[in-house]
Design a protein around this motif. Structure first.
Motif: not given
Length: 282
Positions: A235-241, A206-211, A213-224
């Motif tokens: 794309k429209h994203y949903i945040f939920w707890d 499956e394609p890479i998940r793109n959200t 979130s700060a963790k996705s943009k600045h940490l995971i995107a940088e690492l990978l």
């Protein structure tokens, strides 16, 4: 005369019986002494060391003092060379460091696991890229089960060192950078790649998940080395707890759509995708 002979015969038998009794008594006495001697021989290897230990324990202080004096004498008579001293110092330092790691890493995950069970604090956690608790599979990270040992973290079949920084990366939406080391980031990158935690449905196909979130943009995107400026980022994203809130939102949107409002299609699809990734629907 006949009476006299009878009396002599009785006396003779009494004498014989008396002699027989004395012989049996002597045999029994000799046998008992022989048995005692044999028992001494059998248990001597055990009794002797025990007796020596008892004697040593009664006089512990002089023994300790003698050992100290002997060590002191050897130290004075045979000074260590520089290499021996450095080797001993290094060994002592390694032991101290190992003890420190053991004491500091054991139980580090407890607070994070308590937070995972506390509904009032779950908004602190990253259950999308990080550790999540499934009712059927238990603790999971990406597509792999995760468990915690005394000084390590086992994800799938791979073991990683348990550190505060790596736990922050695995559990938190906003990891505390104070605890995160370069080695923690390296291990977290390997975990993402090994478990497909950064991909949709946690699948390598499956394609890479793109959200957003700060963790996705600045940490995971940088690492990978992920390009977050691609068109798919709009794309429209949903945040939920709480999954219940997400389902309620889905019901409201589908009702609105049934009434003729077609502007909620993207959000509905996003909610369905989130529910599938969380294992709530299939």
């Amino acid at each position: 005369m006949q009476e006299i002979r009878k009396e002599k015969e009785v006396l003779r038998r009494i004498a014989q019986a008396s002699n027989a009794i004395r012989r049996k008594h002597k045999i029994l006495k000799t046998g008992k002494e022989s048995l005692q001697e044999r028992m001494k021989d059998v248990f001597k290897p055990v009794v002797t060391p025990l007796q020596e230990l008892v004697n040593v324990s009664r006089d512990t202080k002089p023994v300790k003092q003698e050992v100290k004096e002997e060590i002191k004498t050897e130290t004075m008579d045979e000074p260590k060379n520089e290499m021996e001293s450095e080797a001993e110092d290094s060994f002592a330092t390694a032991e101290e460091e190992d003890q420190t790691v053991t004491e500091s890493s054991a139980g580090l995950e407890d607070e994070y696991l308590r937070t995972l069970e506390d509904k009032n604090r779950q908004n602190e956690l990253d259950t999308l890229y990080g550790v999540r608790n499934l009712s059927t599979a238990g603790l999971m990270n990406g597509d792999s089960p995760i468990s915690f040992e005394r000084n390590s973290i086992r994800i799938g079949s791979t073991v990683y060192p348990k550190t505060q920084g790596l736990l922050e990366l695995l559990f938190k939406k906003m990891p505390n950078s104070v605890h995160v080391t370069p080695n923690d980031k390296k291990n977290y990158k390997n975990i993402l790649l090994a478990t497909n935690a950064h991909r949709k449905y946690y699948s390598a196909t499956e394609p890479i998940r793109n959200t957003p979130s700060a963790k996705s943009k600045h940490l995971i995107a940088e690492l990978l080395n992920i390009n977050t400026s691609s068109p798919s980022s709009s794309k429209h994203y949903i945040f939920w707890d709480d999954a219940n809130e997400l389902v309620e939102r889905l019901c409201m949107l589908t009702a609105s759509q049934a009434a003729g409002n077609t502007s909620h299609n993207n959000e509905i699809m996003s909610i369905l995708e989130e529910l599938r990734e969380a294992g709530i629907i299939y």
